[in-house]
Design a protein around this motif. Structure first.
Motif, PDB file in Angstrom:
ATOM      1  N   UNK A  13      60.154  -5.124  12.393  1.00 44.19           N
ATOM      2  CA  UNK A  13      61.058  -4.019  12.065  1.00 44.19           C
ATOM      3  C   UNK A  13      60.304  -2.931  11.305  1.00 44.19           C
ATOM      4  N   UNK A  14      60.469  -1.715  11.740  1.00 40.32           N
ATOM      5  CA  UNK A  14      59.772  -0.567  11.155  1.00 40.32           C
ATOM      6  C   UNK A  14      60.547  -0.121   9.916  1.00 40.32           C
ATOM      7  N   UNK A  15      59.930  -0.305   8.740  1.00 42.91           N
ATOM      8  CA  UNK A  15      60.600  -0.090   7.464  1.00 42.91           C
ATOM      9  C   UNK A  15      59.794   0.879   6.610  1.00 42.91           C
ATOM     10  N   UNK A  16      60.455   1.814   5.922  1.00 44.18           N
ATOM     11  CA  UNK A  16      59.715   2.727   5.035  1.00 44.18           C
ATOM     12  C   UNK A  16      58.988   1.968   3.943  1.00 44.18           C
ATOM     13  N   UNK A  17      57.736   2.317   3.698  1.00 43.10           N
ATOM     14  CA  UNK A  17      56.951   1.676   2.645  1.00 43.10           C
ATOM     15  C   UNK A  17      57.027   2.529   1.379  1.00 43.10           C
ATOM     16  N   UNK A  18      58.226   2.590   0.807  1.00 42.29           N
ATOM     17  CA  UNK A  18      58.448   3.367  -0.419  1.00 42.29           C
ATOM     18  C   UNK A  18      59.252   2.514  -1.382  1.00 42.29           C
ATOM     19  N   UNK A  19      59.156   2.836  -2.662  1.00 47.81           N
ATOM     20  CA  UNK A  19      59.903   2.110  -3.678  1.00 47.81           C
ATOM     21  C   UNK A  19      61.402   2.239  -3.428  1.00 47.81           C
ATOM     22  N   UNK A  20      62.099   1.154  -3.676  1.00 50.76           N
ATOM     23  CA  UNK A  20      63.555   1.171  -3.554  1.00 50.76           C
ATOM     24  C   UNK A  20      64.079   0.764  -2.200  1.00 50.76           C
ATOM     25  N   UNK A  21      63.190   0.572  -1.222  1.00 56.82           N
ATOM     26  CA  UNK A  21      63.621   0.092   0.092  1.00 56.82           C
ATOM     27  C   UNK A  21      63.232  -1.376   0.208  1.00 56.82           C
ATOM     28  N   UNK A  22      64.210  -2.285   0.299  1.00 55.33           N
ATOM     29  CA  UNK A  22      63.868  -3.710   0.320  1.00 55.33           C
ATOM     30  C   UNK A  22      63.066  -4.091   1.556  1.00 55.33           C
TER      31      UNK A  22
END
Length: 508
Positions: free
Chosen positions: A237-246
């Motif tokens: 799954x393509x997920x943002x690599x930023x703080x606050x995104x589990x």
């Protein structure tokens, strides 16, 4: 892990007839469909008047509801409540009455039925409770049970006998359990120790002892080893690599965009034995004006692998973000959903991603020489009803046969029409000749293939008696055209029909 307790649990589940058929009989097919949509009220209504052991177990371990100690003791007479607590199935609810103690389920434990080359069967699968039972979003270390993606992969799995199988990213162990039905040994890896513990529980619970479990990321636990078959539902799954995104362990590999799938494809070449096949699910990005298939070609270049990739679905970045935010248990219309939505869209925009594709990847290490198969296709219709794993294996054999015999051998072959193929013809009212002719495949990938007059005539004559060359010559006489030219024109269509499984080679 206490093997004696697991054996008692297995005996109690069998005595309760805790299976798909029993539960469906208790609450009905509409409740089954409701559970798939995340709704438990219909199932709960179906159980409310039942004191059967299966009903009590289902209330706790499928619907995620607390249960009185006496009811659980009655449903698990051999294991007992103390045994269930020791196995981590339940815990005592603090503050419940000493006279009527209440237990809270800690795991989802549900039956799962399937059909493969060995026939119809059923597993019981333990996994973490979902958001329906938890009442909130799932935690990052969640171990997923049997879902749509895992059922898709198990249905695609080639289940012909092999010596060794690697299940890469095993999760609850469902693919390893399936693989153990046709492999002498299975190695299952995962980055999560909790996932491996649950997978090992499931192996014991289902009486399977041919699986070895190893902790580590991707191929690290099997460095230097090769396998006859690799299966993987990787964390694609393509997920943002930023703080606050589990980042959920079961679906997020920690890399940017679709880089993890690219890495699995490229690393698979180092772990496949000659003739070995890897079967994966994956996502891939459409960036700017570049077709995703051009990027997939780049992943494959230099691997030395045969490859057949089927794209089943393409979503806009908006649809994709909504799907996976909801998958984590965050509900639409909340401030948290909107915050996560913005983060996903920002991530896609930063890399120029406009759409995301999903599909199946079949990779093979040639037994000798260079790769001969590079097939990328889009099939977005419903699949056929038979074993898709068998269809994939037959397609690989068909490709190998076509490569071996060449054009002359194909022309001289006596082919037969598969038994699941039908032909449709559409006419304008009053016309003698059809305006549209289509072949439809009932099994496999249920392809619909357009026909012209010559191909329709050839397919209709393929009964194994005459060669393609002879049939083309007869058709040429009827159409009053040159036989050699018609044969040359027909052979590409014949090749495609053999690959699709519409025409069967002598090898089949």
């Amino acid at each position: 892990m206490n093997s004696a307790l697991i054996a008692r649990l297995r005996d109690d589940l069998a005595a309760a007839r805790y299976g798909v058929e029993t539960l469906t009989a208790l609450w009905g097919v509409e409740a089954d469909a409701g559970l798939f949509r995340g709704q438990r009220v219909p199932a709960l209504r179906g159980l409310e008047n039942s004191v059967a052991p299966a009903a009590r177990l289902a209330r706790a371990f499928v619907l995620g509801l607390a249960v009185e100690r006496g009811a659980l003791e009655a449903a698990l007479p051999s294991l007992g409540v103390d045994g269930a607590i020791e196995l981590g199935l339940v815990e005592l609810v603090e503050g419940s009455s000493d006279a009527a103690p209440v237990l809270r389920p800690l795991l989802d434990l549900r039956p799962y039925s399937f059909v493969d080359a060995h026939g119809a069967s059923e597993f019981t699968i333990a996994s973490d409770l979902g958001e329906l039972a938890l009442g909130h979003a799932i935690p990052p270390h969640h171990v997923l049970g049997v879902g749509g993606a895992s059922m898709t992969l198990s249905g695609l799995m080639i289940d012909e006998p092999v010596d060794s199988v690697l299940d890469l990213g095993t999760g609850c162990g469902i693919q390893a359990l399936h693989a153990a039905r046709h492999a002498r040994r299975v190695v299952a890896t995962d980055i999560s120790q909790r996932a491996l513990d649950l997978a090992a529980l499931n192996a014991q619970l289902n009486g399977i002892d041919s699986i070895e479990f190893r902790l580590g990321s991707l191929f690290e636990p099997v460095a230097g080893e090769r396998f006859d078959q690799i299966v993987s539902n990787p964390p694609f799954v393509i997920t943002p690599r930023v703080d606050g995104v589990p980042a959920y362990e079961y679906r997020d590999g920690g890399l940017v965009g679709d880089a993890l799938v690219a890495q699995v494809v490229q690393d698979a070449a180092e772990h496949l034995a000659p003739g070995g096949v890897a079967q994966l699910l994956g996502n891939w990005e459409y960036r700017g004006g570049v077709d995703a298939f051009d990027r997939l070609d780049g992943w494959l270049d230099g691997t030395g692998l045969d490859a057949w990739i089927v794209e089943r679905e393409v979503q806009s970045v908006e649809q994709y973000a909504e799907t996976w935010i909801r998958d984590g248990g965050t509900r639409s219309g909340t401030a948290e959903f909107d915050r996560l939505y913005g983060a996903w869209l920002d991530d896609f925009a930063a890399r120029g991603v406009t759409r995301v594709g999903f599909g199946y990847m079949t990779l093979r290490m040639p037994e000798r020489g260079s790769p001969t198969l590079r097939r990328l296709e889009r099939l977005d219709g419903p699949l056929g009803n038979d074993s898709h794993g068998s269809h994939i294996a037959a397609t690989l054999r068909a490709h190998d046969w076509l490569t071996t015999v060449g054009e002359e051998g194909l022309a001289d072959a006596r082919l037969t029409l598969a038994g699941d193929v039908t032909e449709e013809r559409h006419y304008w009212p009053g016309d003698e000749h059809p305006t549209v002719m289509t072949l439809r495949q009932g099994g496999g990938f249920a392809r619909s293939l357009p026909l012209d007059t010559a191909v329709a005539a050839l397919v209709g004559a393929c009964d194994g008696e005459l060669s393609i060359r002879a049939i083309a010559g007869a058709i040429a006489e009827l159409l009053d055209v040159d036989g050699g030219a018609l044969l040359e024109e027909l052979l590409p269509s014949v090749r495609e029909l053999v690959l699709a499984g519409v025409l069967l080679s002598p090898a089949e």
